[in-house]
Design a protein around this motif. Structure first.
Motif, PDB file in Angstrom:
ATOM      1  N   ALA A  10       0.854  -1.193   0.000  1.00  0.00           N
ATOM      2  CA  ALA A  10       0.000   0.000   0.000  1.00  0.00           C
ATOM      3  C   ALA A  10       0.886   1.239   0.000  1.00  0.00           C
ATOM      4  N   GLU A  11       1.915   1.216  -0.883  1.00  0.00           N
ATOM      5  CA  GLU A  11       2.933   2.270  -0.843  1.00  0.00           C
ATOM      6  C   GLU A  11       2.460   3.629  -1.339  1.00  0.00           C
ATOM      7  N   SER A  12       1.352   3.673  -2.088  1.00  0.00           N
ATOM      8  CA  SER A  12       0.918   4.952  -2.665  1.00  0.00           C
ATOM      9  C   SER A  12      -0.602   4.998  -2.748  1.00  0.00           C
ATOM     10  N   ALA A  13      -1.128   6.212  -2.973  1.00  0.00           N
ATOM     11  CA  ALA A  13      -2.580   6.348  -3.159  1.00  0.00           C
ATOM     12  C   ALA A  13      -2.998   5.561  -4.398  1.00  0.00           C
ATOM     13  N   TRP A  14      -2.113   5.539  -5.400  1.00  0.00           N
ATOM     14  CA  TRP A  14      -2.376   4.776  -6.628  1.00  0.00           C
ATOM     15  C   TRP A  14      -2.602   3.296  -6.281  1.00  0.00           C
ATOM     16  N   ARG A  15      -1.702   2.747  -5.463  1.00  0.00           N
ATOM     17  CA  ARG A  15      -1.780   1.316  -5.125  1.00  0.00           C
ATOM     18  C   ARG A  15      -3.059   1.016  -4.357  1.00  0.00           C
ATOM     19  N   LYS A  16      -3.409   1.935  -3.416  1.00  0.00           N
ATOM     20  CA  LYS A  16      -4.623   1.690  -2.614  1.00  0.00           C
ATOM     21  C   LYS A  16      -5.845   1.680  -3.524  1.00  0.00           C
ATOM     22  N   ASP A  29      -0.413  -5.089 -13.714  1.00  0.00           N
ATOM     23  CA  ASP A  29       0.247  -3.812 -13.411  1.00  0.00           C
ATOM     24  C   ASP A  29       1.730  -3.774 -13.794  1.00  0.00           C
ATOM     25  N   ARG A  30       2.558  -4.627 -13.180  1.00  0.00           N
ATOM     26  CA  ARG A  30       4.001  -4.615 -13.484  1.00  0.00           C
ATOM     27  C   ARG A  30       4.383  -5.876 -14.252  1.00  0.00           C
ATOM     28  N   LYS A  31       5.383  -5.738 -15.101  1.00  0.00           N
ATOM     29  CA  LYS A  31       5.760  -6.882 -15.959  1.00  0.00           C
ATOM     30  C   LYS A  31       6.889  -7.697 -15.328  1.00  0.00           C
ATOM     31  N   SER A  74       9.328  -3.033 -13.150  1.00  0.00           N
ATOM     32  CA  SER A  74       9.129  -2.712 -14.569  1.00  0.00           C
ATOM     33  C   SER A  74       8.704  -1.262 -14.795  1.00  0.00           C
ATOM     34  N   PRO A  75       7.893  -0.632 -13.911  1.00  0.00           N
ATOM     35  CA  PRO A  75       7.575   0.772 -14.206  1.00  0.00           C
ATOM     36  C   PRO A  75       8.807   1.682 -14.087  1.00  0.00           C
ATOM     37  N   ALA A  76       9.696   1.381 -13.137  1.00  0.00           N
ATOM     38  CA  ALA A  76      10.908   2.220 -13.008  1.00  0.00           C
ATOM     39  C   ALA A  76      11.767   2.048 -14.260  1.00  0.00           C
ATOM     40  N   GLY A  89      10.795   0.931 -17.289  1.00  0.00           N
ATOM     41  CA  GLY A  89      10.082   1.382 -18.489  1.00  0.00           C
ATOM     42  C   GLY A  89      10.024   2.900 -18.579  1.00  0.00           C
ATOM     43  N   ARG A  90       9.713   3.554 -17.455  1.00  0.00           N
ATOM     44  CA  ARG A  90       9.596   5.019 -17.473  1.00  0.00           C
ATOM     45  C   ARG A  90      10.951   5.646 -17.773  1.00  0.00           C
ATOM     46  N   ALA A  91      12.006   5.093 -17.171  1.00  0.00           N
ATOM     47  CA  ALA A  91      13.364   5.620 -17.424  1.00  0.00           C
ATOM     48  C   ALA A  91      13.721   5.419 -18.899  1.00  0.00           C
ATOM     49  N   ASP A 102      11.828   4.713  -4.544  1.00  0.00           N
ATOM     50  CA  ASP A 102      11.020   3.560  -4.151  1.00  0.00           C
ATOM     51  C   ASP A 102       9.510   3.819  -4.208  1.00  0.00           C
ATOM     52  N   PHE A 103       9.076   4.803  -4.975  1.00  0.00           N
ATOM     53  CA  PHE A 103       7.665   5.180  -5.104  1.00  0.00           C
ATOM     54  C   PHE A 103       7.086   5.715  -3.785  1.00  0.00           C
ATOM     55  N   LEU A 104       7.948   6.165  -2.868  1.00  0.00           N
ATOM     56  CA  LEU A 104       7.457   6.597  -1.557  1.00  0.00           C
ATOM     57  C   LEU A 104       7.578   8.114  -1.375  1.00  0.00           C
ATOM     58  N   SER A 133       9.716  12.896 -11.948  1.00  0.00           N
ATOM     59  CA  SER A 133       9.491  11.978 -10.836  1.00  0.00           C
ATOM     60  C   SER A 133       8.579  10.847 -11.309  1.00  0.00           C
ATOM     61  N   HIS A 134       8.953   9.610 -10.984  1.00  0.00           N
ATOM     62  CA  HIS A 134       8.209   8.459 -11.516  1.00  0.00           C
ATOM     63  C   HIS A 134       6.850   8.238 -10.854  1.00  0.00           C
ATOM     64  N   ASN A 135       6.561   8.926  -9.738  1.00  0.00           N
ATOM     65  CA  ASN A 135       5.162   8.859  -9.269  1.00  0.00           C
ATOM     66  C   ASN A 135       4.786  10.084  -8.442  1.00  0.00           C
ATOM     67  N   ASP A 136       3.478  10.265  -8.297  1.00  0.00           N
ATOM     68  CA  ASP A 136       2.972  11.466  -7.625  1.00  0.00           C
ATOM     69  C   ASP A 136       3.332  11.494  -6.149  1.00  0.00           C
ATOM     70  N   GLU A 151      -1.038  10.201 -16.713  1.00  0.00           N
ATOM     71  CA  GLU A 151      -1.909   9.252 -16.014  1.00  0.00           C
ATOM     72  C   GLU A 151      -1.326   7.845 -16.049  1.00  0.00           C
ATOM     73  N   CYS A 152      -1.417   7.180 -14.879  1.00  0.00           N
ATOM     74  CA  CYS A 152      -1.163   5.746 -14.798  1.00  0.00           C
ATOM     75  C   CYS A 152      -2.473   5.230 -14.201  1.00  0.00           C
ATOM     76  N   ASN A 153      -3.230   4.484 -14.982  1.00  0.00           N
ATOM     77  CA  ASN A 153      -4.602   4.161 -14.604  1.00  0.00           C
ATOM     78  C   ASN A 153      -4.663   2.905 -13.717  1.00  0.00           C
TER      79      ASN A 153
HETATM   80  O1  AHR Z   1       3.279   0.024 -10.614  1.00  0.00           O
HETATM   81  C1  AHR Z   1       2.630   1.255 -10.673  1.00  0.00           C
HETATM   82  C2  AHR Z   1       3.299   2.225  -9.763  1.00  0.00           C
HETATM   83  O2  AHR Z   1       3.360   1.683  -8.465  1.00  0.00           O
HETATM   84  C3  AHR Z   1       2.609   3.562  -9.617  1.00  0.00           C
HETATM   85  O3  AHR Z   1       3.079   4.533 -10.472  1.00  0.00           O
HETATM   86  C4  AHR Z   1       3.023   3.909  -8.226  1.00  0.00           C
HETATM   87  O4  AHR Z   1       2.394   5.016  -7.677  1.00  0.00           O
HETATM   88  C5  AHR Z   1       2.824   2.629  -7.560  1.00  0.00           C
HETATM   89  O5  AHR Z   1       3.193   2.546  -6.289  1.00  0.00           O
END
Ligand code: AHR
Length: 335
Positions: free
Chosen positions: A50-56, A128-130, A185-187, A189-191, A213-215, A239-242, A288-290
């Protein structure tokens, strides 16, 4: 007297009709429940945490979709540990679930446990991640976001922004990158997507890159360190996440810096807080990351349980919001 008898008879008939109607309704309900139980599937899902609002929001979407579609969900939270995910997948295998789905926290290291799932005849859906593997038969398909494209969108916005704002600029554009969880994979891929665009233009230089670390807490900590270091003069933060971006903005505001004006801020996820920052002019671009693909996970899981094929790769729809957008017209995010 005959009239009275007639009246009693018609009341009795009415009562009988209503009773039969109720009884048949209840029966249909019971049958539906039985059918649901018969056709319902058991899905074992390993979430990373539950590291981010996105994950929740991603977790809420999965749980709500399971409940709505009659899927019995065995949900496990790995608290950011790959080992916990591997244990959860093994327990799903022991339980003989119909389908296993999981979010791989990092891309490497899944072959052994996925082989065990394959040997047990349980189809696996990656979400979500590959993962990276040489054996493509270890999973049935992937549903999630397109990280490379997210990185490309960030690069495209940046190039356009400097093209529009300062055509006569001769100094390099100095970029700080705060990336996501190392090995995820998002780190990666985004890079990669970001570099694919900016490497075409020699004036763009990533002067410092570190994983937050997405934190939010780490974004904050890293920015504090940067502002006291030799990298303190920069033009852009990618920045790779909000979550990390919000931590970075807190430090910048404390220091009286002007994010969004003197420093270009590009961020990924599109949480409500980032859209609000875009509206205030403290952020320039939100990609957006949906996270709301729980319903598609359930549809795919049901197909897999029936032995049907699913697409190997499904990317969810995502948008880019910039300072040129009317923020009022962006629908509420829900995360
Ligand atoms: O895997 C998606 C990423 O993981 C989101 O960008 C991030 O906020 C989440 O923690």
């Amino acid at each position: 007297m005959a009239g009275k008898k007639k009246e009693i008879l018609s009341w009795a008939l009415l009562f009988f009709a209503v009773f039969t109607l109720f009884a048949s309704c209840n029966k249909t309900e019971d049958n539906n429940k039985e059918d649901e139980q018969k056709n319902g599937i058991i899905l074992g899902f390993s979430q990373i945490g539950a590291e981010s609002a996105w994950r929740k929001c991603n977790t809420r979407s999965i749980k709500a979709a399971a409940a709505e579609s009659g899927v019995q969900l065995l949900f496990s939270n790995a608290e950011q540990k790959q080992n916990n995910q591997i244990k959860a997948i093994r327990s799903f295998i022991a339980y003989q679930v119909d389908v296993i789905a999981f979010v791989p926290i990092v891309a490497d290291g899944w072959d052994n446990v996925l082989r065990e799932a394959r040997d047990a005849g349980i189809p696996v859906l990656i979400t979500d991640r590959k993962i990276t593997t040489n054996d493509e038969t270890l999973y049935a398909g992937f549903i999630g976001t397109d990280s490379e494209q997210e990185g490309r969108e960030a690069g495209k916005f940046l190039v356009q922004k400097f093209k529009n704002s300062d055509a006569s600029r001769t100094d390099p554009v100095r970029i700080i990158e705060i990336s996501g969880t190392e090995g995820s994979s998002p780190a990666k891929g985004r890079a990669a997507g970001f570099r694919e665009i900016i490497d075409e233009c020699p004036e763009y230089k990533i002067i410092y890159s570190e994983s937050g670390d997405f934190l939010r807490s780490k974004g904050n900590e890293i920015m504090r360190w940067i502002l006291a270091s030799e990298y303190k003069d920069f033009d852009v933060v990618f920045s790779h996440n909000d979550g990390m971006t919000l931590g970075i903005l807190d430090v910048m505001n404390e220091r009286g810096l002007n994010p969004g004006k003197d420093i270009v801020i590009i961020t990924i996820d599109a949480e409500q807080a980032a859209i609000d920052a875009l509206g205030r002019g403290a952020v320039n671009c939100v990609i957006e990351c949906n996270p709301k693909f729980g319903p598609t996970i359930m549809t795919l899981a049901k197909k897999l349980a029936k032995g049907e094929e699913i697409p190997r790769l499904m990317h969810v729809h995502e948008e880019v919001f910039t300072e040129d957008n009317n923020v009022e017209s962006i629908p509420p995010r829900g995360y």
